[in-house]
Design a protein around this motif. Structure first.
Motif, PDB file in Angstrom:
ATOM      1  N   UNK A 173       0.810  -1.210   0.000  1.00 28.61           N
ATOM      2  CA  UNK A 173       0.000   0.000   0.000  1.00 28.61           C
ATOM      3  C   UNK A 173       0.841   1.256   0.000  1.00 28.61           C
ATOM      4  N   UNK A 174       0.187   2.399   0.262  1.00 28.79           N
ATOM      5  CA  UNK A 174       0.832   3.705   0.264  1.00 28.79           C
ATOM      6  C   UNK A 174       0.955   4.198   1.699  1.00 28.79           C
ATOM      7  N   UNK A 175       2.171   4.540   2.099  1.00 21.48           N
ATOM      8  CA  UNK A 175       2.464   4.966   3.461  1.00 21.48           C
ATOM      9  C   UNK A 175       2.909   6.425   3.489  1.00 21.48           C
ATOM     10  N   UNK A 218       5.603   6.837   0.462  1.00 23.09           N
ATOM     11  CA  UNK A 218       6.243   5.745  -0.266  1.00 23.09           C
ATOM     12  C   UNK A 218       5.149   4.760  -0.663  1.00 23.09           C
ATOM     13  N   UNK A 219       5.408   3.948  -1.686  1.00 22.46           N
ATOM     14  CA  UNK A 219       4.417   2.987  -2.181  1.00 22.46           C
ATOM     15  C   UNK A 219       5.063   1.614  -2.330  1.00 22.46           C
ATOM     16  N   UNK A 220       4.428   0.604  -1.760  1.00 15.25           N
ATOM     17  CA  UNK A 220       4.903  -0.785  -1.899  1.00 15.25           C
ATOM     18  C   UNK A 220       6.431  -0.893  -1.810  1.00 15.25           C
ATOM     19  N   UNK A 221       7.012  -0.617  -0.647  1.00 19.11           N
ATOM     20  CA  UNK A 221       8.466  -0.733  -0.490  1.00 19.11           C
ATOM     21  C   UNK A 221       8.924  -2.184  -0.637  1.00 19.11           C
ATOM     22  N   UNK A 222      10.222  -2.417  -0.779  1.00 22.08           N
ATOM     23  CA  UNK A 222      10.711  -3.788  -1.034  1.00 22.08           C
ATOM     24  C   UNK A 222      10.482  -4.762   0.112  1.00 22.08           C
ATOM     25  N   UNK A 223      10.077  -4.256   1.282  1.00 21.44           N
ATOM     26  CA  UNK A 223       9.865  -5.142   2.434  1.00 21.44           C
ATOM     27  C   UNK A 223       8.404  -5.543   2.607  1.00 21.44           C
ATOM     28  N   UNK A 224       7.564  -5.257   1.599  1.00 21.03           N
ATOM     29  CA  UNK A 224       6.160  -5.679   1.693  1.00 21.03           C
ATOM     30  C   UNK A 224       6.113  -7.183   1.983  1.00 21.03           C
ATOM     31  N   UNK A 225       5.399  -7.537   3.021  1.00 19.23           N
ATOM     32  CA  UNK A 225       5.334  -8.942   3.453  1.00 19.23           C
ATOM     33  C   UNK A 225       3.885  -9.408   3.505  1.00 19.23           C
ATOM     34  N   UNK A 226       3.495 -10.122   2.455  1.00 19.36           N
ATOM     35  CA  UNK A 226       2.167 -10.739   2.385  1.00 19.36           C
ATOM     36  C   UNK A 226       2.305 -12.255   2.219  1.00 19.36           C
ATOM     37  N   UNK A 227       3.503 -12.750   2.524  1.00 19.15           N
ATOM     38  CA  UNK A 227       3.766 -14.179   2.345  1.00 19.15           C
ATOM     39  C   UNK A 227       2.880 -15.015   3.257  1.00 19.15           C
ATOM     40  N   UNK A 281      -7.336   5.509   2.883  1.00 17.97           N
ATOM     41  CA  UNK A 281      -6.512   4.371   2.461  1.00 17.97           C
ATOM     42  C   UNK A 281      -5.040   4.530   2.823  1.00 17.97           C
ATOM     43  N   UNK A 282      -4.620   5.732   3.231  1.00 18.65           N
ATOM     44  CA  UNK A 282      -3.206   5.941   3.544  1.00 18.65           C
ATOM     45  C   UNK A 282      -2.833   5.118   4.780  1.00 18.65           C
ATOM     46  N   UNK A 283      -1.652   4.522   4.745  1.00 17.99           N
ATOM     47  CA  UNK A 283      -1.192   3.679   5.850  1.00 17.99           C
ATOM     48  C   UNK A 283      -0.107   4.406   6.645  1.00 17.99           C
ATOM     49  N   UNK A 284      -0.010   4.067   7.911  1.00 15.93           N
ATOM     50  CA  UNK A 284       0.950   4.699   8.804  1.00 15.93           C
ATOM     51  C   UNK A 284       1.984   3.656   9.235  1.00 15.93           C
ATOM     52  N   UNK A 285       3.251   3.979   9.055  1.00 13.83           N
ATOM     53  CA  UNK A 285       4.334   3.063   9.425  1.00 13.83           C
ATOM     54  C   UNK A 285       4.529   3.074  10.933  1.00 13.83           C
ATOM     55  N   UNK A 286       4.626   1.877  11.506  1.00 11.37           N
ATOM     56  CA  UNK A 286       4.864   1.727  12.928  1.00 11.37           C
ATOM     57  C   UNK A 286       6.130   0.898  13.108  1.00 11.37           C
ATOM     58  N   UNK A 287       7.056   1.393  13.920  1.00  9.41           N
ATOM     59  CA  UNK A 287       8.312   0.679  14.157  1.00  9.41           C
ATOM     60  C   UNK A 287       8.028  -0.705  14.734  1.00  9.41           C
ATOM     61  N   UNK A 288       8.891  -1.658  14.414  1.00 12.90           N
ATOM     62  CA  UNK A 288       8.635  -3.061  14.767  1.00 12.90           C
ATOM     63  C   UNK A 288       8.455  -3.266  16.264  1.00 12.90           C
ATOM     64  N   UNK A 289       9.282  -2.605  17.078  1.00 14.51           N
ATOM     65  CA  UNK A 289       9.197  -2.823  18.513  1.00 14.51           C
ATOM     66  C   UNK A 289       7.890  -2.296  19.105  1.00 14.51           C
ATOM     67  N   UNK A 290       7.219  -1.412  18.310  1.00 14.56           N
ATOM     68  CA  UNK A 290       5.952  -0.865  18.783  1.00 14.56           C
ATOM     69  C   UNK A 290       4.760  -1.710  18.360  1.00 14.56           C
ATOM     70  N   UNK A 291       5.004  -2.704  17.438  1.00 18.12           N
ATOM     71  CA  UNK A 291       3.891  -3.522  16.941  1.00 18.12           C
ATOM     72  C   UNK A 291       3.398  -4.503  18.002  1.00 18.12           C
TER      73      UNK A 291
END
Length: 364
Positions: free
Chosen positions: A87-89, A129-138, A354-364
Motif C-alpha cells: 500500500x501507500x504509506x 512511499x508505495x509498496x516498499x521492497x519489504x512488503x510482506x504478504x507471504x 486508504x493511507x497507511x501509517x508506518x509503525x516501528x517493529x518494537x511498537x507492533x
C-alpha cells in the motif's frame, strides 16, 4: 483527482536519481540525473548523499522549468523497513529513523523517503512511499526453512511486481484481485513472485541470496560448499564481505563483464562459454517460475515479465520456451517505478482513508 496539483516522484538508484512529475495520470515530465561516481564515492555512507542528491534534484527541476510550487505531494522510493503490508504509506518520524539508522540494512533505496520528506517539508505538503521492497504478504507456510530459529523474509521488487500484475489484469480483462499470476522482475536484481487474491503470497528474496544468479549476485548457492569456501578464503569468518556475493557474483564472475551489450555481442559471435552461462541463468529463473506455479496449485492465469527487458532479451528468449506450458506469457518492457508510485499516491489523495501509517517493529 479530488484535488488539483502535481506529484513529484523520486527514485534513487546506485549512480542515478530518476525523477518525474505527474498531474493526475498524465506524465508531464521525467528526467534521469546521472551522478558522478567519484563524487558519490567520497561519502562514507549512503545516508550522507541526501543533501547532494537533493540539490541535484532542485537544480534539474529548475533547469527544466518545473514549478515546485504546484506540487501537492512528493513520493520517494521505498527502502528497507520492518516487514509491512502493501500500500501507500505517509512518511513519518518512525520511518525516517529506521531508514537513517539502517535499522534493517543499508541500501540506496533508503534515500527515497528521506529525500521525499525533506522536499515535501519545505513545501508544507505530505511525503509518501508505495509498496516498499519489504512488503510482506507471504503465507505462513512459505516462511519455514528447516531451522526453527530462521524464517524466510519477504524482500523483493514489490513495487514493480504489483504494478506488472495490475497491467496484466487489464490485458486479461479481469480484476487483479481475482487472478493467480507469476511475475518475474529482471534488472540488476532478479526476483520471482506468486500473486493470489490481490496479495503476493511468496517471493524469492534476492537481497538475502535466494533465487537465480543475476548480473552481479550469486543467488542461491549450496550451503556446504559456501561454508567450505568461506573457511578456505578467510581465517576469520567475520572478515567475509557479503558484498562479494552481492556485487561480484553472477554473470560478472563467470563472464568478467556486466555490460549487456558485450554479452549480447559474444552470443552473436557464438561464444560457447557465454551461451552456457546465459542458458544456466535462464534455467534457474525458469525453475523458480515452476516452483511458484506449485504455490498456486498449478492454476496460473498468466506469467508476467517486467524490468529492464531490452537489456535482458537474450535471457528472456531462453526462459520462455521452458515456462510457456504453464500459462500465457506477457512481457511489459521497462521499469514502471515512477508510474506505479504516482498511482499509489493518487489512490490516497482520492481516498484519504486508504493511507497507511508506518509503525516501528518494537511498537507492533
Amino acid at each position: 483527482m479530488s484535488q488539483s496539483g502535481r506529484v513529484l516522484v523520486i527514485y534513487p538508484d546506485m549512480y542515478i536519481t530518476k525523477i518525474g512529475v505527474f498531474e493526475g495520470n498524465h506524465h508531464l515530465y521525467q528526467q534521469t540525473i546521472i551522478h558522478d561516481e567519484d563524487e558519490l564515492n567520497r561519502f562514507d555512507q549512503l545516508i550522507d548523499q541526501v543533501a547532494y542528491r537533493k540539490q541535484a534534484i532542485f537544480e534539474q527541476l529548475d533547469l527544466d522549468g518545473m514549478n515546485t510550487s504546484r506540487l501537492i505531494s512528493v513520493c520517494g522510493r521505498g527502502g528497507l523497513l520492518c516487514p509491512i503490508g502493501g500500500g501507500t504509506y505517509q512518511v513519518n518520524d518512525a520511518m525516517l529513523y529506521d531508514l537513517k539508522t539502517n535499522a534493517y540494512g543499508e541500501h540506496v533505496s533508503n534515500l527515497g523517503a528521506i529525500l521525499a520528506y525533506d522536499i515535501a517539508e519545505n513545501l508544507n505538503i505530505h511525503a509518501y512511499i508505495v509498496d516498499p521492497p519489504v512488503v510482506d504478504e507471504m503465507q505462513k507456510i512459505a516462511k519455514y526453512t528447516g531451522i526453527p530459529e530462521i524464517e524466510r523474509a519477504s524482500i523483493f521488487h514489490s513495487l514493480n511486481h504489483r504494478h506488472a500484475g495490475r497491467i496484466a489484469a487489464k490485458q486479461i480483462g479481469a480484476a487483479y484481485n481475482s487472478l493467480k499470476l507469476i511475475s518475474i522482475h529482471i534488472a540488476r536484481g532478479i526476483t520471482i513472485a506468486s500473486h493470489q487474491s490481490g496479495k503476493i503470497i511468496d517471493v524469492t528474496n534476492g537481497v538475502d541470496g535466494e533465487g537465480p544468479f543475476t548480473i552481479d549476485r550469486s543467488g542461491s548457492i549450496p550451503l556446504k560448499g559456501f561454508l567450505a569456501y568461506i573457511s578456505e578464503q578467510y581465517s576469520n569468518v567475520e572478515d567475509f564481505d557479503w558484498n562479494h556475493l552481492q556485487q561480484d557474483g553472477g554473470l560478472k564472475a563467470y563472464l568478467h563483464t556486466e555490460d549487456p551489450s558485450i554479452i549480447h555481442s559474444r552470443l552473436m559471435q557464438g561464444d560457447r562459454h557465454t551461451k552456457n552461462v546465459i542458458e544456466a541463468q535462464a534455467y534457474q529463473i525458469a525453475k523458480e517460475v515452476g516452483a511458484m506455479s506449485t504455490v498456486l496449485h498449478g492454476e496460473v492465469d498468466g506469467i508476467v515479465f517486467t524490468g529492464k527487458i531490452s537489456e535482458n532479451d537474450f535471457v528472456i528468449d531462453a526462459i520462455i520456451p521452458r515456462i510457456n506450458w504453464i500459462a500465457d506469457v506477457m512481457v511489459f518492457p521497462g521499469k514502471n517505478d515512477l508510474e506505479a508510485m504516482n498511482e499509489g499516491v493518487l489512490e490516497v489523495l482520492n481516498n484519504p482513508g486508504e493511507v497507511k501509517i508506518y509503525v516501528a517493529e518494537e511498537a507492533n
